[in-house]
Write a protein that holds these residues in place. Structure first.
Motif, PDB file in Angstrom:
ATOM      1  N   HIS A  10     -70.422 -27.426 -41.666  1.00 12.84           N
ATOM      2  CA  HIS A  10     -69.907 -27.531 -40.117  1.00 12.84           C
ATOM      3  C   HIS A  10     -69.493 -29.174 -40.032  1.00 12.84           C
ATOM      4  O   HIS A  10     -70.060 -30.035 -40.789  1.00 12.84           O
ATOM      5  CB  HIS A  10     -71.354 -27.482 -39.252  1.00 12.84           C
ATOM      6  CG  HIS A  10     -71.989 -26.136 -39.258  1.00 12.84           C
ATOM      7  ND1 HIS A  10     -71.446 -25.183 -38.421  1.00 12.84           N
ATOM      8  CD2 HIS A  10     -72.841 -25.618 -40.061  1.00 12.84           C
ATOM      9  CE1 HIS A  10     -71.915 -24.031 -38.588  1.00 12.84           C
ATOM     10  NE2 HIS A  10     -72.951 -24.195 -39.675  1.00 12.84           N
ATOM     11  N   SER A  12     -68.427 -32.074 -37.077  1.00 17.22           N
ATOM     12  CA  SER A  12     -68.411 -32.276 -35.596  1.00 17.22           C
ATOM     13  C   SER A  12     -67.551 -33.677 -35.480  1.00 17.22           C
ATOM     14  O   SER A  12     -67.984 -34.581 -36.036  1.00 17.22           O
ATOM     15  CB  SER A  12     -69.673 -32.239 -34.932  1.00 17.22           C
ATOM     16  OG  SER A  12     -69.455 -32.612 -33.735  1.00 17.22           O
ATOM     17  N   GLU A  15     -63.164 -35.817 -29.558  1.00 20.06           N
ATOM     18  CA  GLU A  15     -61.698 -35.796 -29.570  1.00 20.06           C
ATOM     19  C   GLU A  15     -60.894 -36.909 -29.688  1.00 20.06           C
ATOM     20  O   GLU A  15     -61.329 -38.136 -29.230  1.00 20.06           O
ATOM     21  CB  GLU A  15     -61.542 -35.170 -28.092  1.00 20.06           C
ATOM     22  CG  GLU A  15     -60.185 -34.788 -27.517  1.00 20.06           C
ATOM     23  CD  GLU A  15     -59.913 -34.207 -26.266  1.00 20.06           C
ATOM     24  OE1 GLU A  15     -60.916 -34.586 -25.438  1.00 20.06           O
ATOM     25  OE2 GLU A  15     -59.138 -33.581 -26.030  1.00 20.06           O
ATOM     26  N   HIS A  39     -59.414 -18.779 -35.387  1.00 18.74           N
ATOM     27  CA  HIS A  39     -59.899 -18.921 -34.008  1.00 18.74           C
ATOM     28  C   HIS A  39     -60.667 -17.497 -33.782  1.00 18.74           C
ATOM     29  O   HIS A  39     -60.505 -16.573 -34.336  1.00 18.74           O
ATOM     30  CB  HIS A  39     -58.969 -19.235 -32.881  1.00 18.74           C
ATOM     31  CG  HIS A  39     -58.207 -20.489 -33.234  1.00 18.74           C
ATOM     32  ND1 HIS A  39     -58.658 -21.770 -32.611  1.00 18.74           N
ATOM     33  CD2 HIS A  39     -57.197 -21.029 -33.818  1.00 18.74           C
ATOM     34  CE1 HIS A  39     -57.934 -22.534 -32.958  1.00 18.74           C
ATOM     35  NE2 HIS A  39     -57.074 -22.310 -33.596  1.00 18.74           N
ATOM     36  N   MET A  83     -58.972 -30.732 -28.704  1.00 20.69           N
ATOM     37  CA  MET A  83     -59.933 -29.759 -28.232  1.00 20.69           C
ATOM     38  C   MET A  83     -59.633 -28.290 -28.944  1.00 20.69           C
ATOM     39  O   MET A  83     -60.589 -27.593 -29.489  1.00 20.69           O
ATOM     40  CB  MET A  83     -60.233 -29.691 -26.742  1.00 20.69           C
ATOM     41  CG  MET A  83     -60.688 -30.882 -26.108  1.00 20.69           C
ATOM     42  SD  MET A  83     -62.638 -31.116 -26.859  1.00 20.69           S
ATOM     43  CE  MET A  83     -63.434 -29.886 -26.209  1.00 20.69           C
ATOM     44  N   ASP A  85     -58.362 -27.493 -31.668  1.00 23.64           N
ATOM     45  CA  ASP A  85     -58.490 -27.621 -33.028  1.00 23.64           C
ATOM     46  C   ASP A  85     -59.960 -27.096 -33.533  1.00 23.64           C
ATOM     47  O   ASP A  85     -60.163 -26.662 -34.721  1.00 23.64           O
ATOM     48  CB  ASP A  85     -58.457 -28.846 -33.737  1.00 23.64           C
ATOM     49  CG  ASP A  85     -57.148 -29.563 -33.626  1.00 23.64           C
ATOM     50  OD1 ASP A  85     -57.046 -30.900 -33.531  1.00 23.64           O
ATOM     51  OD2 ASP A  85     -56.207 -29.013 -33.519  1.00 23.64           O
ATOM     52  N   ALA A  86     -60.881 -26.738 -32.325  1.00 23.67           N
ATOM     53  CA  ALA A  86     -62.228 -26.365 -32.657  1.00 23.67           C
ATOM     54  C   ALA A  86     -61.999 -24.814 -33.322  1.00 23.67           C
ATOM     55  O   ALA A  86     -61.360 -24.086 -32.548  1.00 23.67           O
ATOM     56  CB  ALA A  86     -63.027 -26.243 -31.581  1.00 23.67           C
ATOM     57  N   SER A 106     -66.896 -24.857 -40.042  1.00 22.86           N
ATOM     58  CA  SER A 106     -66.624 -24.939 -38.625  1.00 22.86           C
ATOM     59  C   SER A 106     -66.429 -25.928 -38.131  1.00 22.86           C
ATOM     60  O   SER A 106     -67.368 -27.000 -38.221  1.00 22.86           O
ATOM     61  CB  SER A 106     -68.116 -24.078 -38.137  1.00 22.86           C
ATOM     62  OG  SER A 106     -67.920 -24.225 -36.794  1.00 22.86           O
ATOM     63  N   LEU A 107     -65.420 -26.352 -37.335  1.00 24.83           N
ATOM     64  CA  LEU A 107     -65.033 -27.474 -36.746  1.00 24.83           C
ATOM     65  C   LEU A 107     -65.288 -27.438 -35.199  1.00 24.83           C
ATOM     66  O   LEU A 107     -64.755 -26.679 -34.497  1.00 24.83           O
ATOM     67  CB  LEU A 107     -63.536 -28.027 -36.941  1.00 24.83           C
ATOM     68  CG  LEU A 107     -63.081 -29.137 -36.282  1.00 24.83           C
ATOM     69  CD1 LEU A 107     -63.863 -30.646 -36.822  1.00 24.83           C
ATOM     70  CD2 LEU A 107     -61.566 -29.237 -36.494  1.00 24.83           C
ATOM     71  N   THR A 108     -66.204 -28.520 -34.950  1.00 27.31           N
ATOM     72  CA  THR A 108     -66.421 -28.687 -33.543  1.00 27.31           C
ATOM     73  C   THR A 108     -65.834 -29.966 -33.104  1.00 27.31           C
ATOM     74  O   THR A 108     -65.957 -30.915 -33.716  1.00 27.31           O
ATOM     75  CB  THR A 108     -67.968 -28.671 -33.235  1.00 27.31           C
ATOM     76  OG1 THR A 108     -68.621 -27.519 -33.709  1.00 27.31           O
ATOM     77  CG2 THR A 108     -68.280 -28.977 -31.841  1.00 27.31           C
ATOM     78  N   VAL A 109     -65.082 -29.861 -31.837  1.00 26.40           N
ATOM     79  CA  VAL A 109     -64.459 -30.957 -31.209  1.00 26.40           C
ATOM     80  C   VAL A 109     -65.353 -31.508 -29.875  1.00 26.40           C
ATOM     81  O   VAL A 109     -65.225 -30.601 -29.022  1.00 26.40           O
ATOM     82  CB  VAL A 109     -63.140 -30.842 -31.066  1.00 26.40           C
ATOM     83  CG1 VAL A 109     -62.433 -31.863 -30.493  1.00 26.40           C
ATOM     84  CG2 VAL A 109     -62.302 -30.404 -32.284  1.00 26.40           C
TER      85      VAL A 109
END
Lengths: 111, 115
Positions: A10, A12, A15, A39, A83, A85-86, A106-109
């Motif tokens: 993960h 994070s 933006e 996605h 955003m 890119d999540a 897993s990328l969170t923005v």
């Protein structure tokens, strides 16, 4: 044997800040390497690929990756996260007709 | 069609049932691949076709798994006597031909849940 290791499950980021997704590979041969993005509820999409040409590879949506043989790495970067890119990102090494996927990052923005 | 399509998108089966998953590759694509993606994991190779010939099935986890592509276009992945460990997303991908520089195009997958 061919394999890839994605060092972070993960990541994070806020933006507008840089993105770094790490990948190390193991290959007995000069590798072909790829980054795919997934996605939710959508198919895997190719971001970029390295096939022994330029070591700095530019892909879609502002992503790029640098092949470093000495470090056996193929890290994915983007200067400024958006955003959209999540998603889940997969590093892939190809051997013959088989593609070996990493376990994904897993990328969170964060807005 | 414009991309790789798969059907059904979701399948729920009782343990012991047989299931058949369909893949429609991009028209004209010679190469076709099946992958299994368990929850929280990356896709794992199952099998590969070039036209109607199944050239590599080394990734099939057991003899309960069978894939075919009889006319070199649509492919079916069949799982007999499903088990709970078969629950996963099954991905199909196609590629224009055998050339390694060609991109694999993935379908949206079929999510199989075995109860």
């Amino acid at each position: 044997a061919q394999s890839v290791t994605q060092l972070d499950s993960h990541v994070s980021v806020s933006e507008g800040t840089p993105v770094l997704l790490r990948c190390n590979y193991s290959s007995s041969y000069s590798p072909s390497l790829f980054w795919y993005v997934q996605h939710p509820n959508k198919g895997l999409q190719l971001l970029l690929k390295y096939t022994s040409a330029a070591t700095l590879v530019k892909g879609i949506n502002g992503f790029e990756a640098e092949f470093k043989k000495s470090e056996t790495s193929f890290h994915l970067t983007k200067p400024s996260a958006h955003m959209s890119d999540a998603a889940e990102y997969f590093c892939v090494v190809r051997f013959g007709n088989q593609f070996y996927f990493g376990t994904g990052t897993s990328l969170t923005v964060i807005p | 069609g414009a991309g790789v399509s798969q059907s059904p998108r979701y399948k729920v089966a009782k343990r012991g049932q047989d299931v058949a998953l369909r893949c429609d590759p991009i028209s004209g694509h010679v190469s076709l691949f099946w992958y299994q993606q368990a929850l929280g994991q990356g896709p794992e190779f199952l099998t590969y076709f070039q036209n109607e010939a199944q050239l590599d099935k080394s990734g099939l986890p057991s003899d309960r798994f069978f894939a075919e592509r009889p006319e070199g276009s649509v492919s079916t992945l069949k799982i007999q006597r499903t088990q709970q460990e078969d629950s996963a997303v099954y991905l199909c991908a196609s590629r224009l031909n055998w050339a390694s520089y060609n991109e694999q195009f993935f379908g949206p997958g079929t999510r199989l849940t075995v109860l």
